[in-house]
Scaffold this motif. Structure first.
Motif: not given
Length: 160
Positions: A18-21, A75-84, A86-91, A135-138
């Motif tokens: 879950s992305e809410d994790d 390998a790539g990493t995922s970030i928590k998707p930004p809330r509607k 808002s913007t995310s400073s994660s990369c 997030s990096i997916v592939q």
């Protein structure tokens, strides 16, 4: 699952359910792991050659890739998707890990710094920010061009 070029190593990747994790940023979270196995000696009692931590993934289809010579895993990493709204400073990042030979020995001078020999836990030898707010997916590491193709959750493909 992905094999290296000569088929002697196999990498398996876990992903977060879950992305809410709230634990997605925890490097020891079970959804943040890539394990590399000796493909010639797989059995129920097999232990991985190396475990790469700190690789959270929110996508079931996220993968990893071996270098053309099979000595490096990316390998790539995922970030928590930004809330509607808002913007995310994660990369989204890609991380590079040295992979031991099937005898379990590191082959380069970096081995003393990149792996904790007591538990076979690898630390990244290099990290790179690739996808701002995505997030990096592939990933694909082209064997002849020696370039890495990266697909991200924002729909943009990158070539490194």
């Amino acid at each position: 699952l992905v094999y290296n070029v000569d088929g002697t190593k196999l990498a398996s990747r876990s992903y977060c359910v879950s992305e809410d994790d709230d634990n997605i940023d925890d490097e020891n979270h079970e959804g943040a792991v890539v394990k590399v196995w000796d493909a010639k000696r797989l059995a129920k009692s097999s232990k991985p050659l190396v475990t790469c931590l700190g690789l959270p993934s929110l996508y079931e289809r996220s993968n990893c890739a071996f270098s053309p010579n099979g000595k490096i895993l990316v390998a790539g990493t995922s970030i928590k998707p930004p809330r509607k709204g808002s913007t995310s400073s994660s990369c989204g990042k890609i991380k590079f890990y040295e992979v031991p030979s099937t005898t379990g020995r590191m082959t380069s001078a970096l081995s003393g710094n990149s792996t904790d020999n007591s538990s076979n836990v690898a630390k990244p030898i290099f990290e790179m920010d690739v996808a701002p707010s995505a997030s990096i997916v592939q990933l694909r590491w082209h064997p002849r061009l020696n370039q890495i193709f990266v697909g991200a959750s924002d729909g943009v493909n990158r070539i490194l």
